[in-house]
Design a protein around this motif. Sequence first.
Motif, PDB file in Angstrom:
ATOM      1  N   UNK A  17      -2.591  -0.386  -0.858  1.00 46.85           N
ATOM      2  CA  UNK A  17      -1.132  -0.454  -0.907  1.00 46.85           C
ATOM      3  C   UNK A  17      -0.564  -0.199  -2.306  1.00 46.85           C
ATOM      4  N   UNK A  18      -1.131  -0.811  -3.309  1.00 48.91           N
ATOM      5  CA  UNK A  18      -0.634  -0.645  -4.674  1.00 48.91           C
ATOM      6  C   UNK A  18      -0.670   0.806  -5.126  1.00 48.91           C
ATOM      7  N   UNK A  19      -1.811   1.451  -4.914  1.00 49.84           N
ATOM      8  CA  UNK A  19      -1.933   2.855  -5.290  1.00 49.84           C
ATOM      9  C   UNK A  19      -1.029   3.732  -4.432  1.00 49.84           C
ATOM     10  N   UNK A  20      -0.904   3.379  -3.159  1.00 53.11           N
ATOM     11  CA  UNK A  20      -0.052   4.133  -2.243  1.00 53.11           C
ATOM     12  C   UNK A  20       1.403   4.124  -2.722  1.00 53.11           C
ATOM     13  N   UNK A  21       1.875   2.983  -3.170  1.00 52.14           N
ATOM     14  CA  UNK A  21       3.266   2.878  -3.623  1.00 52.14           C
ATOM     15  C   UNK A  21       3.522   3.718  -4.867  1.00 52.14           C
ATOM     16  N   UNK A  22       2.484   3.979  -5.648  1.00 48.92           N
ATOM     17  CA  UNK A  22       2.650   4.835  -6.834  1.00 48.92           C
ATOM     18  C   UNK A  22       3.069   6.258  -6.449  1.00 48.92           C
ATOM     19  N   UNK A  23       2.669   6.720  -5.276  1.00 49.06           N
ATOM     20  CA  UNK A  23       3.058   8.054  -4.823  1.00 49.06           C
ATOM     21  C   UNK A  23       4.580   8.196  -4.744  1.00 49.06           C
ATOM     22  N   UNK A  24       5.260   7.099  -4.438  1.00 50.54           N
ATOM     23  CA  UNK A  24       6.711   7.164  -4.262  1.00 50.54           C
ATOM     24  C   UNK A  24       7.464   7.289  -5.587  1.00 50.54           C
ATOM     25  N   UNK A  25       6.766   7.201  -6.697  1.00 54.52           N
ATOM     26  CA  UNK A  25       7.388   7.463  -7.998  1.00 54.52           C
ATOM     27  C   UNK A  25       7.552   8.964  -8.225  1.00 54.52           C
ATOM     28  N   UNK A  26       6.792   9.732  -7.481  1.00 54.29           N
ATOM     29  CA  UNK A  26       6.813  11.187  -7.613  1.00 54.29           C
ATOM     30  C   UNK A  26       7.801  11.764  -6.583  1.00 54.29           C
ATOM     31  N   UNK A  27       8.764  12.577  -7.013  1.00 60.36           N
ATOM     32  CA  UNK A  27       9.741  13.146  -6.070  1.00 60.36           C
ATOM     33  C   UNK A  27       9.104  13.975  -4.954  1.00 60.36           C
ATOM     34  N   UNK A  28       7.921  14.525  -5.172  1.00 62.72           N
ATOM     35  CA  UNK A  28       7.295  15.336  -4.128  1.00 62.72           C
ATOM     36  C   UNK A  28       6.983  14.512  -2.872  1.00 62.72           C
ATOM     37  N   UNK A  29       6.685  13.221  -3.035  1.00 66.57           N
ATOM     38  CA  UNK A  29       6.430  12.357  -1.883  1.00 66.57           C
ATOM     39  C   UNK A  29       7.709  12.184  -1.077  1.00 66.57           C
ATOM     40  N   UNK A  30       8.825  11.975  -1.765  1.00 65.67           N
ATOM     41  CA  UNK A  30      10.103  11.829  -1.083  1.00 65.67           C
ATOM     42  C   UNK A  30      10.473  13.124  -0.357  1.00 65.67           C
ATOM     43  N   UNK A  31      10.269  14.256  -1.004  1.00 61.81           N
ATOM     44  CA  UNK A  31      10.557  15.557  -0.381  1.00 61.81           C
ATOM     45  C   UNK A  31       9.690  15.744   0.870  1.00 61.81           C
ATOM     46  N   UNK A  32       8.404  15.457   0.759  1.00 62.38           N
ATOM     47  CA  UNK A  32       7.492  15.610   1.896  1.00 62.38           C
ATOM     48  C   UNK A  32       7.905  14.717   3.060  1.00 62.38           C
ATOM     49  N   UNK A  33       8.284  13.483   2.762  1.00 69.40           N
ATOM     50  CA  UNK A  33       8.708  12.553   3.819  1.00 69.40           C
ATOM     51  C   UNK A  33      10.002  13.028   4.476  1.00 69.40           C
ATOM     52  N   UNK A  34      10.973  13.469   3.692  1.00 69.10           N
ATOM     53  CA  UNK A  34      12.246  13.935   4.238  1.00 69.10           C
ATOM     54  C   UNK A  34      12.031  15.184   5.099  1.00 69.10           C
ATOM     55  N   UNK A  35      11.257  16.141   4.611  1.00 76.93           N
ATOM     56  CA  UNK A  35      10.996  17.369   5.368  1.00 76.93           C
ATOM     57  C   UNK A  35      10.269  17.039   6.673  1.00 76.93           C
ATOM     58  N   UNK A  36       9.286  16.146   6.612  1.00 75.09           N
ATOM     59  CA  UNK A  36       8.539  15.759   7.813  1.00 75.09           C
ATOM     60  C   UNK A  36       9.447  15.093   8.835  1.00 75.09           C
ATOM     61  N   UNK A  37      10.283  14.162   8.397  1.00 70.69           N
ATOM     62  CA  UNK A  37      11.211  13.490   9.308  1.00 70.69           C
ATOM     63  C   UNK A  37      12.250  14.451   9.869  1.00 70.69           C
TER      64      UNK A  37
END
Length: 168
Positions: free
Chosen positions: A59-79
């Motif tokens: 979980x801790x390492x996973x949450x670090x991904x959300x500091x990177x805008x690419x994770x947000x972009x990937x999630x938005x595009x997927x949704x």
Amino acid sequence: MNVFIKKYSTPFITGLFVVSAISGTALFFHWMPGMFHSMHTWLSMVLLLPFVLHVWRNWGQFMLYFRNPSMLVACVVSLAAAAGFMVMTGHAGGNPAQRVFPLLTHAPLGTLAPLFHATPDELATRLTHAGYSVRSTDETLEELATAAGQRPNDVLIRLLPQHAGHRH
């Protein structure tokens, strides 16, 4: 438990993902869907357990991904892609038999007979041989099923050809 999760979650995610990818590809290309549909559905659900355990453990390492805008972009595009499919096909999707079966089971035998390449009397005879009490070709499969204590869809399925390409 933590050692078990650490040792097995990633290998199970990998193995089940490969199975899901192969079965999903086969379904996409309509290759042997009877063999792959249940496998894909059930093992994709099983895949969720090691995935959730893997995310929980990391979980801790996973949450670090959300500091990177690419994770947000990937999630938005997927949704957005998922929402697009839901909007475009959600109301018309699903198993067409769920929409067709009620139409067929509410039709009189005389109306159904041509669909089964039979006369109304031949269809009544088939159903009688299958153990149903047919009094008239004006009866529906729903009425026959109710009298036999069965579901209408089960009666309809008994009338369908047993082999691909077989015509009555």
